[in-house]
Design an enzyme around this catalytic site. Structure first.
Site, PDB file in Angstrom:
ATOM      1  CE1 TYR A  42      -5.920   4.063  17.126  1.00  0.00           C
ATOM      2  CE2 TYR A  42      -6.472   2.460  15.429  1.00  0.00           C
ATOM      3  CZ  TYR A  42      -5.633   2.901  16.427  1.00  0.00           C
ATOM      4  OH  TYR A  42      -4.505   2.184  16.731  1.00  0.00           O
ATOM      5  NE  ARG A  43     -13.209  12.227  15.833  1.00  0.00           N
ATOM      6  CZ  ARG A  43     -12.911  13.421  16.340  1.00  0.00           C
ATOM      7  NH1 ARG A  43     -13.320  13.734  17.555  1.00  0.00           N
ATOM      8  NH2 ARG A  43     -12.207  14.286  15.642  1.00  0.00           N
ATOM      9  CG  ASN A  46      -2.574  -1.458  16.904  1.00  0.00           C
ATOM     10  OD1 ASN A  46      -2.066  -1.366  18.017  1.00  0.00           O
ATOM     11  ND2 ASN A  46      -3.536  -0.643  16.498  1.00  0.00           N
ATOM     12  CG  ASP A  93     -12.315  14.940  21.162  1.00  0.00           C
ATOM     13  OD1 ASP A  93     -12.516  13.946  20.448  1.00  0.00           O
ATOM     14  OD2 ASP A  93     -11.304  15.084  21.858  1.00  0.00           O
ATOM     15  CD  GLU A 106      -3.577  -3.768  20.726  1.00  0.00           C
ATOM     16  OE1 GLU A 106      -2.918  -2.767  21.041  1.00  0.00           O
ATOM     17  OE2 GLU A 106      -3.348  -4.449  19.697  1.00  0.00           O
ATOM     18  NE  ARG A 121      -9.446  13.258  15.786  1.00  0.00           N
ATOM     19  CZ  ARG A 121      -8.961  13.163  17.025  1.00  0.00           C
ATOM     20  NH1 ARG A 121      -8.963  11.995  17.639  1.00  0.00           N
ATOM     21  NH2 ARG A 121      -8.497  14.219  17.656  1.00  0.00           N
ATOM     22  CD1 TRP A 122      -5.534   5.103  13.091  1.00  0.00           C
ATOM     23  CD2 TRP A 122      -4.799   5.037  10.995  1.00  0.00           C
ATOM     24  NE1 TRP A 122      -5.857   3.883  12.587  1.00  0.00           N
ATOM     25  CE2 TRP A 122      -5.424   3.809  11.293  1.00  0.00           C
ATOM     26  CE3 TRP A 122      -4.264   5.222   9.726  1.00  0.00           C
ATOM     27  CZ2 TRP A 122      -5.507   2.777  10.367  1.00  0.00           C
ATOM     28  CZ3 TRP A 122      -4.355   4.204   8.814  1.00  0.00           C
ATOM     29  CH2 TRP A 122      -4.971   2.981   9.128  1.00  0.00           C
ATOM     30  NE  ARG A 152      -4.057   5.105  20.215  1.00  0.00           N
ATOM     31  CZ  ARG A 152      -5.370   5.217  20.446  1.00  0.00           C
ATOM     32  NH1 ARG A 152      -5.956   6.397  20.447  1.00  0.00           N
ATOM     33  NH2 ARG A 152      -6.095   4.140  20.675  1.00  0.00           N
TER      34      ARG A 152
END
Length: 502
Positions: free
Chosen positions: A189-190, A185, A298, A249, A202-203, A207
């Site tokens: 992500y942040r 994968n 954000d 991806e 930050r999952w 996701r």
């Protein structure tokens, strides 16, 4: 499908941007604390070029000679180019994505031959593993790791600290082999910098990266992770695309580039990483250790509260000679995610139509945080159809579960034109009959308007022409201009108002 040359690396794409007048270098010192974001935002709002800050300042280590690249996808034209097509080619690419989700068998030889481009694209997804790579020309491992040497931005005044905003985070599920790239994968992500060798991932639970982390953590094992900074545009955009779950991806990026992706074994974790990236951060995410992430500005235009997320221990930082650091900001639209979202909206339309054929067009206004509001134009044929379409959209793709309001209009309404939408609402919608409200449905927990985190209502507004049992009154007839001789009309306009032509 691809009409532009492949971009094997970020630098190849930057060269295209420069050749097309969409690239500027800034020699003056600019701070990574707040200043770069201010400049970037002003340039993006003016539909400006890619920027390269050659002299970043404000880096914790004191001095940094790594240039910062921002605004890579600050226009829809550059997003399309990153996908390998002009804006006109987005519809064909959208059809390809729809075929990936629901392929149909060819009926005859001519049909089979017409599928050859798709077959070739599929073959291009097979990764090519290499032994040496530019991204590993310099390797700092273990005690030599120092994230403070990177020009990582602090974007907004109340941000908790430096934040990596354009990472491609690579993971694989427990039980998979390191060279099985099809199981990987890659997500954006942040990532917060905690100190010289620790990050916070930050999952969000839904996701792919979080799912892989759970597969390792359930056995008490740490998760191998690689964070790619400065990947080629196909990899960047593939990591952001809502691809089918069975499509990796990393390998799909090969289809976009029409070249097999080049991957190299990481130095300190059992993963393959893009060989032509600028920088890679390698390490392990703890099965149990967390730290408060945030607050950060954000996409909603607000700061989100601090919440615990998993901690990653960085074991190696590799990069090419004289690397570039790719960055962006996230905030109230317009920002790069909102511009990318507009293009992805267009790419998703063929997939949506395959499931809901009566949809004529669909628009997710970027100002509404890209997905909070949807305007859908339908070919209206029977009573109740608008409500059926709205409920189908909410249940079709995970992204639409966060759409809090859908406005349904007829096919004669341009869903991207607020004046058309306002006219339809004013003349085809009755609040007592045409408003549908749902309660306690899934919602992005960052939505502060929600009465409870993760749960909120949905609003559906039927602004279509009412037919059959939907109304007991005779419906009005829409006024339209009579068709006239266009040559006569244009000649008359030229003589009366020549400034219109100018």
């Amino acid at each position: 499908m691809r009409t532009l040359p492949p971009y094997p690396s970020l630098r190849h794409f930057l060269k295209w941007c420069e050749e097309t007048g969409q690239f500027r270098r800034i020699a003056e010192p600019v701070s990574v604390r707040h200043q770069m974001t201010a400049v970037h935002r002003a340039v993006l709002e003016a539909n400006g070029p890619v920027l390269q800050f050659d002299t970043p300042t404000g880096v914790p280590s004191g001095q940094c000679d790594i240039p910062v690249v921002v605004n890579l996808f600050g226009t829809s034209e550059r997003v399309a180019a990153g996908l390998g097509v002009s804006s006109d080619g987005l519809d064909d690419l959208g059809a390809f994505l729809a075929a990936l989700r629901a392929p149909t068998p060819p009926g005859r030889l001519r049909d089979a031959l017409s599928r050859w481009p798709m077959l070739k694209a599929a073959l291009s997804t097979r990764p090519k593993q290499v032994k040496a790579a530019a991204v590993q020309q310099v390797c700092n491992c273990e005690a030599d790791v120092d994230l403070s040497a990177l020009p990582i931005q602090t974007h907004w005044p109340r941000d908790a600290g430096p934040l990596i905003t354009w990472p491609v985070v690579i993971t694989r599920p427990r039980g998979s082999e390191p060279d099985a790239a099809q199981t990987y994968n890659a997500g954006v992500y942040r990532v917060q910098v905690l100190d010289r060798n620790r990050l916070i991932m930050r999952w969000l639970p839904h996701r792919g990266g979080a799912a892989h982390h759970r597969s390792w953590a359930q056995h008490g094992e740490k998760t191998p992770v690689a964070i790619v900074l400065g990947a080629n545009p196909a990899t960047l955009l593939s990591a952001a695309l809502p691809l089918p779950e069975m499509v990796s991806e990393l390998t799909f990026a090969g289809a976009l580039n029409q070249n097999r992706p080049r991957l190299v074994p990481a130095k300190s974790v059992p993963l393959l990483v893009p060989a032509d990236a600028e920088i890679v951060l390698e390490g392990w995410v703890s099965p149990s250790e967390t730290a408060p992430e945030g607050p950060f500005g954000d996409h909603t235009g607000y700061y989100n509260p601090a919440e615990p997320f998993p901690v990653m221990h960085v074991t190696a930082v590799t990069h090419c000679e004289a690397p570039l650091y790719l960055s962006t900001y996230t905030g109230r639209p317009p920002d790069e995610p909102a511009i990318i979202g507009e293009v992805f909206n267009r790419l998703a339309l063929p997939t949506i139509r395959a499931q809901i054929p009566e949809i004529h067009d669909l628009w997710l206004p970027p100002a509404a945080c890209s997905y909070r509001i949807a305007i859908v134009a339908i070919d209206k044929r029977y009573p109740g159809q608008a409500r059926r379409v709205m409920m189908a959209l909410w249940g079709m793709l995970p992204q639409f579960s966060y759409t809090k309001m859908i406005v349904a209009v007829d096919a004669d309404i341009d869903p991207r034109n607020w004046d058309d939408i306002a006219w339809a609402l004013a003349t085809r919608m009755d609040p007592g009959r045409d408003v549908m409200i749902l309660d306690r449905t899934p919602m992005d927990y960052l939505d502060f308007a929600s009465p409870e985190p993760g749960l909120a209502g949905k609003l559906g507004i039927d602004a279509t022409t009412k037919t059959g049992s939907e109304t007991g009154r005779e419906w009005g007839t829409v006024m339209r201009t009579e068709k006239v001789d266009h040559a006569f009309a244009e000649d008359l306009i030229d003589r009366l108002m020549p400034e219109l032509r100018t």
